[in-house]
Enzyme design. Sequence first.
Site, PDB file in Angstrom:
ATOM      1  N   ARG A  49       0.861  -1.182   0.000  1.00  0.00           N
ATOM      2  CA  ARG A  49       0.000   0.000   0.000  1.00  0.00           C
ATOM      3  C   ARG A  49       0.897   1.231   0.000  1.00  0.00           C
ATOM      4  NH1 ARG A  49      -4.525   2.560  -1.417  1.00  0.00           N
ATOM      5  NH2 ARG A  49      -4.938   4.319  -0.049  1.00  0.00           N
ATOM      6  N   ILE A  50       0.704   2.123  -0.963  1.00  0.00           N
ATOM      7  CA  ILE A  50       1.443   3.387  -0.993  1.00  0.00           C
ATOM      8  C   ILE A  50       0.492   4.453  -0.458  1.00  0.00           C
ATOM      9  CG2 ILE A  50       2.619   5.070  -2.453  1.00  0.00           C
ATOM     10  CD1 ILE A  50       3.178   2.675  -4.404  1.00  0.00           C
ATOM     11  N   SER A  52      -0.194   8.250   1.091  1.00  0.00           N
ATOM     12  CA  SER A  52       0.336   9.606   1.230  1.00  0.00           C
ATOM     13  C   SER A  52      -0.189  10.218   2.523  1.00  0.00           C
ATOM     14  CB  SER A  52      -0.088  10.475   0.044  1.00  0.00           C
ATOM     15  OG  SER A  52       0.546  10.014  -1.125  1.00  0.00           O
ATOM     16  N   GLU A  53       0.722  10.849   3.244  1.00  0.00           N
ATOM     17  CA  GLU A  53       0.402  11.435   4.544  1.00  0.00           C
ATOM     18  C   GLU A  53      -0.847  12.310   4.497  1.00  0.00           C
ATOM     19  OE1 GLU A  53       3.273  14.363   5.793  1.00  0.00           O
ATOM     20  OE2 GLU A  53       2.664  14.169   7.872  1.00  0.00           O
ATOM     21  N   CYS A  65     -12.188  12.907   4.503  1.00  0.00           N
ATOM     22  CA  CYS A  65     -11.576  12.043   3.490  1.00  0.00           C
ATOM     23  C   CYS A  65     -11.602  10.610   4.024  1.00  0.00           C
ATOM     24  CB  CYS A  65     -10.149  12.497   3.212  1.00  0.00           C
ATOM     25  SG  CYS A  65      -9.152  12.620   4.711  1.00  0.00           S
ATOM     26  N   GLU A  91       1.821  15.501   2.135  1.00  0.00           N
ATOM     27  CA  GLU A  91       0.547  15.933   2.711  1.00  0.00           C
ATOM     28  C   GLU A  91      -0.301  16.703   1.698  1.00  0.00           C
ATOM     29  OE1 GLU A  91      -0.601  15.746   6.191  1.00  0.00           O
ATOM     30  OE2 GLU A  91      -2.366  16.483   5.141  1.00  0.00           O
ATOM     31  N   ARG A  93      -2.003  15.859  -1.080  1.00  0.00           N
ATOM     32  CA  ARG A  93      -1.552  15.640  -2.466  1.00  0.00           C
ATOM     33  C   ARG A  93      -0.349  16.529  -2.780  1.00  0.00           C
ATOM     34  NH1 ARG A  93      -7.197  15.458  -3.281  1.00  0.00           N
ATOM     35  NH2 ARG A  93      -7.263  17.300  -4.622  1.00  0.00           N
ATOM     36  N   ASP A 125      -3.179  17.467  -8.320  1.00  0.00           N
ATOM     37  CA  ASP A 125      -2.355  16.470  -7.634  1.00  0.00           C
ATOM     38  C   ASP A 125      -0.893  16.761  -7.936  1.00  0.00           C
ATOM     39  OD1 ASP A 125      -1.225  14.224  -6.463  1.00  0.00           O
ATOM     40  OD2 ASP A 125      -2.798  12.878  -7.182  1.00  0.00           O
ATOM     41  N   ARG A 127       1.676  15.143  -6.408  1.00  0.00           N
ATOM     42  CA  ARG A 127       2.520  14.080  -5.867  1.00  0.00           C
ATOM     43  C   ARG A 127       3.433  13.453  -6.928  1.00  0.00           C
ATOM     44  NH1 ARG A 127      -2.141  10.714  -2.956  1.00  0.00           N
ATOM     45  NH2 ARG A 127      -3.105  11.259  -4.929  1.00  0.00           N
ATOM     46  N   LYS A 153      -1.920   5.010 -10.385  1.00  0.00           N
ATOM     47  CA  LYS A 153      -0.737   4.546  -9.648  1.00  0.00           C
ATOM     48  C   LYS A 153      -0.175   3.260 -10.251  1.00  0.00           C
ATOM     49  CE  LYS A 153      -1.452   6.217  -4.909  1.00  0.00           C
ATOM     50  NZ  LYS A 153      -1.933   5.749  -3.597  1.00  0.00           N
TER      51      LYS A 153
HETATM   52 ZN   LIG Z   1      -7.103  12.526   4.074  1.00  0.00          ZN
END
Ligand SMILES: [Zn+2]
Length: 190
Positions: A49-50, A52-53, A65, A91, A93, A125, A127, A153
């Site tokens: 699992r990737i 994102s903070e 979210c 954080e 995106r 986004d 990221r 992804k």
């Molecule tokens: Zn979130």
Amino acid sequence: MNIEVSQLAKLPTTHGDFLIQSFKEPHPKGLKEHLVIFTKDLEDIPTVRIHSECLTGDAIGSIKCDCQAQLNYALDFIDDNSGMVIYLRQEGRDIGLFNKINAYALQDKGFDTCEANLKLGFKDDERTYEIVDFIFDYYKIDKIKLMTNNPAKLGGLKVDVIDRVEVKVGKTPQNSEYLRVKKDKMDHLL
Ligand SMILES: [Zn+2]
């Protein structure tokens, strides 16, 4: 990339007993200290699992979210099946925490999650995933099963993604609109 790798440490959690290691990445937006959390018995083709903070979700329990529910699901899943969670410090995106709160304020006025980021002068986004390639190289992983609802992804990584594991958790009345935008504008499978 001049990336530093920490020592390997044990991390007992409410989800299970894991190993943890940090990767320090020099990044145009500032030094980023990422985390890799994994089970002791890692399969040759691990489930990954990737994540994102999302401080407001992961730590504070925001239900704007679905981040905390997805993170909890992933940690429980790897504890049961073996695998790895790559926790990336990007954080909001990757617009950062301060800007994310400003985006939330715009969302309070009726803009959706993509429109709010664009209005603040960012892409919807921001990221990037180069560090993920480095992390897989480091652990000599070349094939994975990816836990994601985001098909974008699947193509962006150097490793072979041989399977997709769905993450269908975290729907709440408060985030149904957010999830609809992720589905309609960002091609998530929900
Ligand atoms: Zn979130």
